[in-house]
Design an enzyme around this catalytic site. Structure first.
Site, PDB file in Angstrom:
ATOM      1  N   TRP A 441       1.010  -1.315  -0.293  1.00  9.43           N
ATOM      2  CA  TRP A 441      -0.294   0.406   0.182  1.00  9.43           C
ATOM      3  C   TRP A 441       1.442   1.479  -0.030  1.00  9.43           C
ATOM      4  CZ3 TRP A 441      -0.727  -4.630   2.798  1.00  9.43           C
ATOM      5  CH2 TRP A 441      -1.352  -5.320   2.820  1.00  9.43           C
ATOM      6  N   ASP A 442       2.028   1.228  -0.008  1.00  7.64           N
ATOM      7  CA  ASP A 442       3.261   2.337   0.294  1.00  7.64           C
ATOM      8  C   ASP A 442       2.788   2.920   1.115  1.00  7.64           C
ATOM      9  OD1 ASP A 442       4.784   4.498  -0.839  1.00  7.64           O
ATOM     10  OD2 ASP A 442       4.165   5.113  -1.899  1.00  7.64           O
ATOM     11  N   PHE A 443       2.738   2.393   2.468  1.00 15.78           N
ATOM     12  CA  PHE A 443       2.934   2.567   3.668  1.00 15.78           C
ATOM     13  C   PHE A 443       3.934   2.872   4.619  1.00 15.78           C
ATOM     14  CE2 PHE A 443      -1.557   0.970   4.614  1.00 15.78           C
ATOM     15  CZ  PHE A 443      -2.187   1.831   3.826  1.00 15.78           C
TER      16      PHE A 443
END
Length: 773
Positions: A441-443
Site C-alpha cells: 500500500w506504500d505505507f
C-alpha cells in the site's frame, strides 16, 4: 432542470440498486421528474410534488445520517436551494398564481437570504487578508537559544524550551521579518509537466544565523534577528529533476578541522551531499571530493530523479548519516536503498547498510566494480538518533515497486516498512521492528521517531505512521511499551502469486487514528448528484478498511499512500509528555491492470503523452512485473472528496495516560472549491496537509501544513485555535522557533507552495514575534 435531475437519479439510482444500494435516489428521481413535468404544464402541483420529494429527502437524510452536520449538509443543502428557487416569484411562471398567498413573504425572505449568501461568499473569497504585516524593530537583551537539528534535537522532538509566547499573548504575534530566497518554480514546474516543485524546508539555527535550503538545492544563511541574507550558495544543478524538494540541512562543528570548522551539509536534487562553510558560504573543499560525496557511488547509472536526497542528513556522534529517495513504481530494477554513514570532517565513507548483503552495515565502500543491491527498501524521510545510546533510527519504505509484491526477496520482506536501529559508529543492527508486513500500500515509515522518556525514566520513542497507528517502543530494545496485537486482515482480491500477510500489527495500547471502514452512509460530495456517483464507486470497489488488498479489481485505499500522517510526524512536549500530530483523510482508488491488455497499452500511451492528467489518473508503470498500477484521489465528478469532512485534524495525546486529550479540525475550505477553483467560503472542513507541528514550553503548538495557506497556533492543553495568519503561499513545511539575540521568541516557517497540493507559490521564509515592549 427538474426533469434532467430526475432522469439522472432514476438512471444512476437504479444502477445503485442493482449494486445492492439504497432505493432513495430512484424514488426521489421519480418524484423530481414528475414535478418537472407538472412545472412545464404550469400546474401548481409541480411545487407540491417537489415539496413531497424534499420532505422525503429530509426524513431519509436524518434516518441515514443522524445529527452529523456534514452528512446532513450534502443531503439537504442543494435540495433546499432548489426548494427556495421554487418560491421566488420570477421563477414560478403561471403556477405562481396558484400557490397560496401565505408563501409570498417567505419568497421575499428567501430571495434576501440568497443575496446575502452570495455577498458572504464573495467577501470570504476575495475580501481582505487577515494577519498584520508590519515589520517589528529589534529589541536587545536575553539569552539566545538554538535549533540545531531538523527536529530541534537529534531525537526529533520538535519541542522548544522557550516560553515567551503563551496562550494569553499569542494573538499579538506579528511579522517580524521576511526573507526572500529568490528561488521559485519555472514555467514547466508551475504547469506540472512531469516535474513537481515542493517547498518543505525547516530552517536550523546556530548562533545568530538560520540556515535553510530551497527546492532547487540552494542554501541561504539568514540573520536570526533581522531576516537579512548573510550569504547564499547555489550549486547550479541542472533543472531536469522530476521531483524538486529539500526539507532541510544538517550542521556540524569540526573542532579538529583546519578550515571550515562550522559546516552545513546540503542534500541535493542530483543525489549528493555538499559541505558548505557556515561562516562564508563557500564549499569545504577538503570534504569528500571537492566538497561533496556522491550518493550515486556504487549504485549504478540512472535517469535524473530516480535517486535523490531530499531529507535532512543526521549529523550525530561524529557521523553523517544519509538515506535517499528512490523513485516509486517504475521497475523492479531501481537504485539501491542503501543508507551510508560518512566522516563529517573528511567525507570518508565509514559504513553502508545494504540489507541485500547483510543485516549489519558493511565497513567502508564496496570493492571497486561492485554495486549495492538494487531495489531494496530505502530511507527517504528525516532520520533521528539518540546520542547517549549511540543509536540512529531509520524508517524504511518499500522495495520497488510498491503495489506488486511478487518479486520481493527475503531481506525485502524482513526490513520493508520497518523502524531500524543501528549503532551509529559501526552500523551494526541493534534491533528492528516491522510495522507493516508485505506492504503493498506504500505505507512507508516516512520519518524517524520522536524520542522522550517515560515518568519512570524508561527510554521511549513514538513512531507515527501513514496507517494512523501510533507505536510506542522502548528505544533501547525495540520492544513495545504500548501493547501491539497481530490481527487478521482481508486476503480477498489480492493479485495471484504475490506475498500478502494474513495478519498485521495493530498498536492497541495507543489511540488509533486509522479511519474506520467506509460505509455507503459515509459518502459525500458537493451535491446529491456527485454523492450518488461516490456511492456507485464504493459499491463497485472492494472495501474492507485498512489493508484492503490491491489487485486486478478496484479497491479503496483508506488510508492511501499519503497516509493519515506523512513526513510531518509528531511533536512531543518532552517535559509534560504530550504529543501533537496532524492527520488527514483522503482515500484513493486503486487497481492493477494486466499489462498485456489493450487498456493497459492505452494507459501507458496516455501516460507517455501526459494525457492521463486530464482525468487525474496516475499510472505507475511497474516494469518487469505482470501489472501496471492505476490510482487516483477518490473525488466526485465535481472534484470534491467522496468522504465527509473533516479532511484534516490536529490531535493532542497524553503519553502518560495514552489517551486523546483533544481533536480539532485543521484548515478551512477557503482555497478549495468545486473543480479545483481556489476561492470558496472558509468552511471548517479541514484540508489535506503536509508538514508537521512544533510544541513550546509556553503551551502553544504551531503548525502550517494546510492548503488554505495559514500558519496557526493551538492551545496545547485544550486544542483551541488561538491565532492564525494568512500567508502568500502554502506553508507545507514544519515551523521552528528560538529565542533570538534580541531576547524575543521567533516562530519561523517556510511558505513556498506545494505542487501536489495545488497551493500558491512564493520564495519566502517568514518570522513572527510579539511586538517590542
Amino acid at each position: 432542470m427538474l426533469i434532467a435531475l430526475g432522469l439522472y437519479f432514476i438512471g444512476f439510482g437504479g444502477w445503485l440498486v442493482t449494486l445492492g444500494g439504497t432505493l432513495y435516489y430512484a424514488i426521489a428521481g421519480l418524484l423530481i421528474a414528475a414535478a418537472g413535468v407538472q412545472v412545464i404544464r404550469a400546474r401548481a402541483s409541480g411545487f407540491f410534488i417537489y415539496l413531497a420529494a424534499w420532505a422525503f429527502t429530509l426524513v431519509w437524510a436524518i434516518w441515514e445520517s443522524g445529527s452529523d452536520p456534514w452528512k446532513l449538509e450534502v443531503r439537504l443543502f442543494a435540495p433546499s436551494v432548489l426548494l427556495a428557487l421554487f418560491l421566488i416569484p420570477a421563477l414560478g411562471g403561471q403556477a405562481r398564481e396558484k400557490i397560496p398567498a401565505a408563501w409570498r413573504g417567505f419568497q421575499a425572505v428567501t430571495a434576501a437570504a440568497a443575496l446575502g449568501m452570495i455577498g458572504l461568499i464573495l467577501y470570504a473569497s476575495f475580501g481582505p487578508e487577515t494577519g498584520a504585516t508590519t515589520q517589528i524593530a529589534a529589541q536587545a537583551g536575553g539569552t539566545a537559544t538554538d535549533w540545531q537539528f531538523y527536529g530541534n534535537d537529534a531525537g526529533g522532538s520538535r519541542f522548544a524550551n522557550v516560553a515567551q509566547i503563551t496562550p494569553q499573548n499569542v494573538s499579538q504575534l506579528q511579522v517580524a521579518w521576511t526573507n526572500q530566497s529568490g528561488d521559485g518554480p519555472d514555467e514547466t514546474e508551475l504547469n506540472h509537466k512531469g516535474r513537481e516543485y515542493h517547498s518543505e524546508s525547516t530552517p536550523i539555527k546556530v548562533g545568530n544565523t538560520l540556515y535553510t535550503c530551497t527546492p532547487h538545492s540552494m542554501v541561504v544563511a539568514i540573520d536570526a534577528a533581522t531576516g537579512k541574507t548573510k550569504w547564499k550558495f547555489d550549486p547550479k544543478i541542472p533543472r531536469n529533476n522530476p521531483y524538486i524538494v529539500c526539507r532541510g540541512v544538517g550542521y556540524y562543528e569540526a573542532a579538529q578541522a583546519q578550515s571550515c570548522r562550522h559546516r552545513v551539509f546540503l542534500p541535493t536534487m542530483d543525489a549528493r551531499v555538499l559541505a558548505i562553510d557556515a561562516d562564508t558560504g563557500e564549499l569545504c573543499r577538503s570534504f569528500g571530493k571537492d566538497g561533496a560525496v556522491d550518493l550515486r557511488d556504487q549504485t549504478g547509472t540512472w535517469p535524473a530523479g530516480w535517486q535523490v536526497s531530499t531529507s535532512t542528513p543526521l549529523v550525530m556522534n561524529d557521523r553523517l548519516v544519509v538515506g535517499s529517495r528512490v523513485i516509486d513504481n517504475m521497475s523492479t530494477d531501481e537504485p539501491s536503498g542503501v543508507v551510508r554513514a560518512y566522516d563529517p570532517v573528511d567525507g570518508r565513507q565509514v559504513w553502508a547498510w545494504d540489507v541485500g548483503r547483510s543485516a549489519d552495515a558493511l565497513p567502508g565502500r564496496l570493492p571497486e566494480g561492485q554495486e549495492y543491491t538494487r531495489s531494496t527498501p530505502n530511507v527517504w524521510g528525516p532520520i533521528t538518533g539518540d546520542p547517549k545510546l549511540n543509536l540512529v533510527y531509520l524508517g524504511t519504505g518499500n522495495p520497488a515497486p510498491d503495489y506488486y509484491t511478487g518479486f520481493r526477496r527475503p531481506f525485502d520482506r524482513r526490513f520493508g516498512t520497518s523502524l531500524v536501529a543501528l549503532d551509529i559508529t559501526t552500523g551494526k543492527l541493534r534491533w528492528h521492528y516491522q510495522m507493516v508486513h508485505d506492504d503493498m500500500w506504500d505505507f512507508d515509515i516516512p520519518i524517524g521517531p520522536s524520542l522522550f522518556n517515560l515518568k519512570d525514566g524508561t527510554p521511549a520513542l513514538i513512531q507515527t505512521t501513514k496507517m494512523g497507528q501510533i507505536f510506542m517502543l522502548n528505544r533501547a530494545t525495540g520492544k513495545p511499551i504500548a501493547r501491539v496485537e497481530e490481527r487478521p486482515v482481508d486476503q480477498v482480491g489480492a493479485t495471484p502469486n504475490t506475498f500478502i500477510s494474513k495478519t498485521q500489527p495493530f498498536s492497541v495500547g495507543m489511540p488509533s487514528l486509522t479511519p474506520p471502514k467506509l460505509t455507503p452512509q459515509d459518502m459525500w460530495g458537493a451535491t446529491p448528484i456527485d454523492q450518488l456517483s461516490c456511492r456507485i464507486d464504493l459499491a463497485r470497489a472492494r472495501n474492507s478498511g485498512i489493508f484492503t488488498p490491491i489487485g486486478p479489481t478496484r479497491s479503496i485505499g483508506n488510508p492511501a499512500f499519503d497516509g493519515v500522517t506523512d513526513w510531518g510526524g509528531a511533536s512531543v512536549d518532552t517535559q509534560k509528555r504530550m504529543m501533537f500530530v496532524n492527520t488527514m483523510n483522503m482515500p484513493f482508488y486503486f487497481q492493477l491492470e494486466d499489462r498485456t491488455t489493450d487498456r493497459a497499452k492505452e494507459l501507458l500511451k496516455r501516460k507517455s503523452s501526459g494525457g492521463e492528467n486530464a482525468k487525474k489518473l496516475d499510472v505507475r508503470v511497474q516494469e518487469r512485473t505482470p501489472y501496471l498500477a492505476t490510482l487516483r484521489a477518490w473525488l466526485s465528478p465535481f472534484m470534491v472528496p467522496c468522504v465527509p469532512p473533516p479532511w484534516g485534524e490536529m490531535v493532542g495525546i497524553d503519553l502518560d495516560t495514552r489517551k486523546v486529550m483533544w481533536k480539532k479540525t485543521l484548515g478551512t475550505s477557503r482555497d478549495n472549491n468545486l473543480f479545483g477553483l481556489q476561492h470558496n467560503l472558509p468552511l471548517p472542513t479541514g484540508t489535506p496537509n503536509l508538514g508537521g507541528s512544533i510544541a513550546t514550553a509556553g503551551g502553544v503548538v504551531f503548525i502550517g501544513a494546510t492548503t488554505d495557506q495559514y500558519i496557526r497556533a493551538f492551545d496545547a492543553k485544550t486544542g483551541k485555535e488561538l491565532w492564525k495568519h494568512r500567508l502568500k503561499a502554502g506553508a507545507t513545511a514544519t515551523p521552528m522557533t528560538y529565542r533570538g539575540p534580541d531576547g524575543r521568541q521567533y516562530v519561523v516557517i517556510t511558505a513556498g507552495g506545494h505542487g501536489a497540493l495545488g497551493t500558491r507559490y512564493s520564495d519566502e521564509t517568514i518570522a513572527f514575534a510579539l511586538p517590542r515592549k
